[in-house]
Scaffold this active site. Structure first.
Site, PDB file in Angstrom:
ATOM      1  CE  LYS A  38      -0.004  12.125 -11.419  1.00  0.00           C
ATOM      2  NZ  LYS A  38       0.694  10.819 -11.341  1.00  0.00           N
TER       3      LYS A  38
ATOM      4  CE1 TYR B 144      -3.541  12.569 -10.292  1.00  0.00           C
ATOM      5  CE2 TYR B 144      -3.797  14.302 -11.934  1.00  0.00           C
ATOM      6  CZ  TYR B 144      -3.497  12.992 -11.611  1.00  0.00           C
ATOM      7  OH  TYR B 144      -3.158  12.111 -12.613  1.00  0.00           O
TER       8      TYR B 144
ATOM      9  CG  ASN C  70       0.731   3.319 -13.924  1.00  0.00           C
ATOM     10  OD1 ASN C  70       0.376   4.067 -14.828  1.00  0.00           O
ATOM     11  ND2 ASN C  70      -0.130   2.575 -13.231  1.00  0.00           N
TER      12      ASN C  70
ATOM     13  CG  ASP D  74      -1.913   1.106   1.252  1.00  0.00           C
ATOM     14  OD1 ASP D  74      -1.695   2.117   0.551  1.00  0.00           O
ATOM     15  OD2 ASP D  74      -2.922   0.996   1.973  1.00  0.00           O
TER      16      ASP D  74
END
Length: 236
Positions: free
Chosen positions: A140, A136, A80, A54
């Site tokens: 990135k 988010y 990924n 996890d």
């Protein structure tokens, strides 16, 4: 080639792993828990193994990293795995902290591929507050910053970053407009590419594309790495 794909239970990760297996590579998969690992092994029985961890839990990321090192020298790691959530702390742990810890603990492979998004462009980045303020888009941007840092520090490793586009996966949703095949083709291509000139580059659908140039700032890279060291006590 010996390749590990994190977050390979569904979506881009699953499709990338499946194509790499079809191409004759020795592919190791990753799932969050035992139940998902059993499902994944049934879906892709040709995979060498499914590792469990996890990525939202630091202790499991460390254990997973140790398990990966037992595999011996990898040719490629594809980072990924990622989450899209309203929980900023979870986003930071999975999308940024986990690949940083893994990059610190895993024997450096010949190639590392990170997954970013065009949503990183213009994203907020307040390094002193990244543990709580990472949404988010910011995660990135940090992933790309991490990739650029590793490419600079490890000249013998080909480090690339991919924007898979807005594709119709569980995360992207059914309204996504990009090609699903194009979404994973770049990772497949880069996983076996032996071209040092590609290191540090940012790709979208097999071509280099524009990215937020803040990540090229070495002072910013160092500040980011210093903050990550302060959080983890681990160095790249």
């Amino acid at each position: 080639m010996k390749i590990l794909v994190t977050g390979s239970t569904t979506g881009i990760g699953f499709l990338t792993a499946r194509k790499l297996i079809e191409n004759g590579n020795d592919v190791y998969l990753h799932a969050r828990n035992k139940e998902k690992a059993i499902y994944l092994k049934n879906k892709l029985p040709q995979a060498k193994n499914v590792l469990i961890g996890d990525l939202g839990k630091r202790s499991e990321v460390i254990r997973l990293s140790k398990e990966i090192n037992k595999l011996g020298q990898l040719n490629t790691i594809i980072h990924n795995a990622g989450v899209y959530s309203s929980n900023n702390e979870l986003i930071f742990k999975v999308n940024v902290l986990a690949p940083y810890i893994m990059s610190s603990l895993i024997r450096i492979p010949k190639k590392i591929i990170f997954t970013s998004s065009n949503m990183h462009l213009g994203a907020s980045l307040v390094i002193d507050q990244i543990e709580k303020d990472t949404d988010y888009s910011s995660s990135k941007l940090q992933v790309l910053l991490l990739a650029k840092s590793i490419a600079r520090l490890h000249k013998n490793t080909i480090v690339t970053t991919v924007d898979p586009g807005w594709v119709p996966t569980r995360m992207g949703g059914s309204q996504a407009t990009d090609s699903l095949i194009q979404g994973y083709s770049t990772q497949v291509y880069l996983a076996t590419l032996n071209n040092n000139a590609a290191s540090g580059k940012y790709f979208y659908h097999l071509k280099e594309t524009n990215y937020d140039v803040r990540v090229d700032n070495i002072d910013l890279q160092n500040k980011f790495l210093e903050k990550m060291y302060k959080i983890t006590k681990l160095k790249i």
